[in-house]
Design an enzyme around this catalytic site. Sequence first.
Site, short mmCIF file in Angstrom:
data_model
loop_
_atom_site.label_atom_id
_atom_site.label_comp_id
_atom_site.label_asym_id
_atom_site.label_seq_id
_atom_site.Cartn_x
_atom_site.Cartn_y
_atom_site.Cartn_z
N ASP A 1 0.81 -1.23 0.00
CA ASP A 1 0.00 0.00 0.00
C ASP A 1 0.84 1.27 0.00
OD1 ASP A 1 -2.17 -1.70 0.14
OD2 ASP A 1 -2.25 -1.62 2.32
N LYS B 1 1.85 2.04 -5.14
CA LYS B 1 2.39 1.45 -6.38
C LYS B 1 1.46 1.72 -7.55
CE LYS B 1 2.34 -2.53 -4.30
NZ LYS B 1 2.08 -2.11 -2.92
N GLY B 2 0.15 1.56 -7.32
CA GLY B 2 -0.83 1.76 -8.39
C GLY B 2 -0.71 3.15 -9.00
N ALA C 1 -4.02 -7.88 -3.53
CA ALA C 1 -3.58 -6.52 -3.85
C ALA C 1 -4.78 -5.60 -4.06
CB ALA C 1 -2.72 -6.53 -5.11
N GLY C 2 -4.56 -4.33 -3.75
CA GLY C 2 -5.56 -3.31 -4.08
C GLY C 2 -4.77 -2.09 -4.49
N HIS C 3 -4.76 -1.78 -5.76
CA HIS C 3 -3.95 -0.68 -6.28
C HIS C 3 -4.86 0.44 -6.73
CE1 HIS C 3 -0.37 -3.60 -7.13
NE2 HIS C 3 -0.73 -3.56 -5.88
N GLN D 1 2.03 -6.05 -3.10
CA GLN D 1 2.49 -6.14 -1.71
C GLN D 1 3.79 -5.34 -1.53
OE1 GLN D 1 1.47 -9.58 -3.15
NE2 GLN D 1 -0.48 -8.64 -2.69
N THR E 1 -8.41 -3.35 -0.30
CA THR E 1 -9.01 -4.65 -0.61
C THR E 1 -10.02 -5.04 0.45
OG1 THR E 1 -7.11 -5.38 -1.87
CG2 THR E 1 -8.47 -7.11 -0.94
N THR E 2 -9.65 -4.90 1.71
CA THR E 2 -10.52 -5.40 2.78
C THR E 2 -11.20 -4.29 3.57
OG1 THR E 2 -8.62 -5.44 4.26
CG2 THR E 2 -9.13 -7.49 3.10
N GLY E 3 -10.79 -3.03 3.35
CA GLY E 3 -11.40 -1.92 4.07
C GLY E 3 -10.92 -1.82 5.52
N ARG F 1 -5.59 0.72 8.46
CA ARG F 1 -4.16 0.40 8.44
C ARG F 1 -3.48 0.95 9.68
NH1 ARG F 1 -3.70 2.52 2.29
NH2 ARG F 1 -4.56 0.70 1.23
N LYS G 1 2.94 10.15 -0.66
CA LYS G 1 2.18 10.65 0.50
C LYS G 1 2.96 11.63 1.37
CE LYS G 1 -1.49 8.02 1.40
NZ LYS G 1 -2.43 6.94 1.73
N VAL H 1 2.66 13.95 -4.09
CA VAL H 1 2.12 14.87 -3.08
C VAL H 1 0.58 14.84 -3.03
CG1 VAL H 1 4.12 16.40 -3.05
CG2 VAL H 1 2.30 16.80 -4.73
P1 GDP Z 1 -0.77 0.29 -3.57
O1 GDP Z 1 -1.37 -0.98 -3.06
O2 GDP Z 1 0.70 0.35 -3.32
O3 GDP Z 1 -1.11 0.58 -5.00
O4 GDP Z 1 -1.41 1.45 -2.67
P2 GDP Z 1 -2.97 1.59 -2.27
O5 GDP Z 1 -3.73 2.01 -3.45
O6 GDP Z 1 -3.44 0.38 -1.55
O7 GDP Z 1 -2.89 2.73 -1.17
C1 GDP Z 1 -2.35 3.96 -1.44
C2 GDP Z 1 -3.42 5.02 -1.13
O8 GDP Z 1 -2.81 6.29 -1.07
C3 GDP Z 1 -4.47 5.13 -2.21
O9 GDP Z 1 -5.67 5.54 -1.61
C4 GDP Z 1 -3.93 6.23 -3.12
O10 GDP Z 1 -4.94 6.90 -3.84
C5 GDP Z 1 -3.31 7.13 -2.12
N1 GDP Z 1 -2.13 7.89 -2.57
C6 GDP Z 1 -1.14 7.52 -3.43
N2 GDP Z 1 -0.19 8.47 -3.49
C7 GDP Z 1 -0.59 9.46 -2.66
C8 GDP Z 1 -0.01 10.70 -2.26
O11 GDP Z 1 1.07 11.09 -2.68
N3 GDP Z 1 -0.72 11.46 -1.36
C9 GDP Z 1 -1.91 11.05 -0.85
N4 GDP Z 1 -2.51 11.84 0.02
N5 GDP Z 1 -2.48 9.88 -1.20
C10 GDP Z 1 -1.82 9.10 -2.07
P1 IMO Z 2 -0.91 -4.22 -2.21
O1 IMO Z 2 -0.45 -4.81 -3.52
C1 IMO Z 2 -0.98 -4.56 2.14
C2 IMO Z 2 -1.08 -8.61 3.80
C3 IMO Z 2 -2.33 -9.05 4.52
C4 IMO Z 2 -1.73 -10.00 5.54
C5 IMO Z 2 -0.63 -10.68 4.75
C6 IMO Z 2 -1.00 -12.03 4.15
O2 IMO Z 2 -2.19 -3.51 -2.28
O3 IMO Z 2 0.19 -3.45 -1.57
P2 IMO Z 2 -2.53 -12.75 2.10
O4 IMO Z 2 -3.99 -12.53 1.85
O5 IMO Z 2 -1.63 -12.20 1.05
O6 IMO Z 2 -2.22 -14.17 2.43
O7 IMO Z 2 -2.24 -11.92 3.46
O8 IMO Z 2 -0.28 -9.79 3.71
N1 IMO Z 2 -1.28 -8.12 2.41
C7 IMO Z 2 -1.21 -6.84 2.07
N2 IMO Z 2 -1.02 -5.73 2.81
N3 IMO Z 2 -1.08 -4.46 0.79
C8 IMO Z 2 -1.24 -5.57 0.03
O9 IMO Z 2 -1.22 -5.53 -1.32
C9 IMO Z 2 -1.35 -6.82 0.66
N4 IMO Z 2 -1.54 -8.08 0.22
C10 IMO Z 2 -1.49 -8.86 1.29
O10 IMO Z 2 -2.97 -7.96 5.13
O11 IMO Z 2 -1.13 -9.27 6.58
MG MG Z 3 -2.89 -1.65 -1.80
#
Ligand code: GDP
Ligand code: IMO
Ligand code: MG
Length: 432
Positions: free
Chosen positions: A13, A16-17, A39-41, A226, A302-304, A307, A333, A416
């Site tokens: 998280d 990356k997305g 994953a949740g991107h 991840q 992904t799961t709400g 964090r 961020k 940012v």
């Molecule tokens: P990923 O799994 O690595 O793709 O990251 P996630 O999407 O799970 O979580 C990142 C969260 O931070 C998302 O809600 C993005 O929209 C948000 N985000 C990404 N870059 C920035 C940033 O520079 N600033 C802020 N405030 N939010 C960001």
């Molecule tokens: P992205 O790609 C954050 C965590 C789960 C748990 C552990 C194992 O969005 O960064 P799993 O279901 O993979 O067997 O769970 O890994 N986890 C993540 N945490 N971002 C993710 O993906 C994750 N994918 C799995 O919360 O602790």
């Molecule tokens: Mg994510």
Amino acid sequence: MANVVIVGTQWGDEGKGKVVDLLTRHADYIVRFQGGNNAGHTLVVEGKQFIFHLIPSGILYPEKKCLIGNGVVLDPGVLLAEMQELAESGLAVTPKRLTISANSHLIMPYHIQLDLGSEAKMKQGQKIGTTGRGIGPCYGDKINRRGIKAGELLDADLFRDKLAANVAEKNIFLTQILGVGPVSFDTIYAQYQEYTEKLAPFIGDVSVELDVARKAGRQILFEGAQGTQLDIDHGTYPFVTSSNTVAGNACIGSGFGPAHIDTVIGILKAYTTRVGEGPFPTELFDEVGDQLQRKGGEFGATTGRKRRCGWLDGVVARDAVRLNGINGLAITKLDVLSGQPELQISTAYEEGGERLSAMPGNIRRVARLQPIYEKLAGWQEEIRHVRHLDDLPAKARAYVQRIEEITETPVFILSVGPDREETILLRNPFVK
Ligand code: GDP
Ligand code: IMO
Ligand code: MG
């Protein structure tokens, strides 16, 4: 021409997305190589948010090709739902835009039952806090040589035989050990027949497609899921996911040779978050942790789940640089830190009278680590509008510079805000 790998440096998280979406304009192919719909991107384009679990984050660019590599574990129902959602927003995902590796392994309903059932059975303190998507059991079957590959959907006899053997085996474990289930062969078979009809045109050879692309001078972007501390070998085992999340797996998980990778970008959130169970040395349990959680909108994509939040861990960042061979960082961020009077970064740990400069392998030691912090001045200004390094407050620049020093790695990208445009691009990894 350059081929670039993007990986998470922390516990996932990191953003990356967003960075994949941003860099996709320079790439021709975007490849997922491990993980699955755990994953949740998140991508935000002109205020509209998209969250992808399986489809590579390059999909919003119609002229680009997205690939799901052999290293991914694929839940066909989730993939189809994601395709359907895109179709509803006017983006038809056709085989011209997406290939699924025939060698990717299928997540089956019994994998999800096994994941949920074994988590429910574990005592507090042992639970991993998985996403419940069947990831671990699916990778387990792959390693145990019982898995079913996407390409095997196309051979009805083979699929039926493998499914029957698996259902018989899994039902014993599900009912007698976990006290759940059983699953029905007929139901799963009928459901996967339907999936096959829809997905058959997408199943192909990702390794060959990448080879052709590379020889034609196309640029390839590998999208990690991840983060490094969730890596099955190098992370905080057993509180990890079941795949290798590090950059080396970009090659294995897609069938691409390591000599053709030019740059590895590590995505580093300006502070640290973790979702699920497991040790987290710089975790904050005070008001600052709550502020980061609120301002950062830190809920799992992904799961709400909420964090957990903490200070930036310089040891984790340095470990990630070593384990992935990171040449450039994307710090995300940074805006969330605005308003903090003081910031802290850990540069080492203390445990049992010993000073440690890398994460130890023993999980009980990890749980006892005391971070050794360095304090930095915070900045008060909001920075989401900033598009040039020179326009950042001096204290924000000093924070970034300190990260470069601790990791001995240059920063290529500063983010940012969540939107594609809320970015300071210092160096384009596709330009050598
Ligand atoms: P990923 O799994 O690595 O793709 O990251 P996630 O999407 O799970 O979580 C990142 C969260 O931070 C998302 O809600 C993005 O929209 C948000 N985000 C990404 N870059 C920035 C940033 O520079 N600033 C802020 N405030 N939010 C960001
Ligand atoms: P992205 O790609 C954050 C965590 C789960 C748990 C552990 C194992 O969005 O960064 P799993 O279901 O993979 O067997 O769970 O890994 N986890 C993540 N945490 N971002 C993710 O993906 C994750 N994918 C799995 O919360 O602790
Ligand atoms: Mg994510």
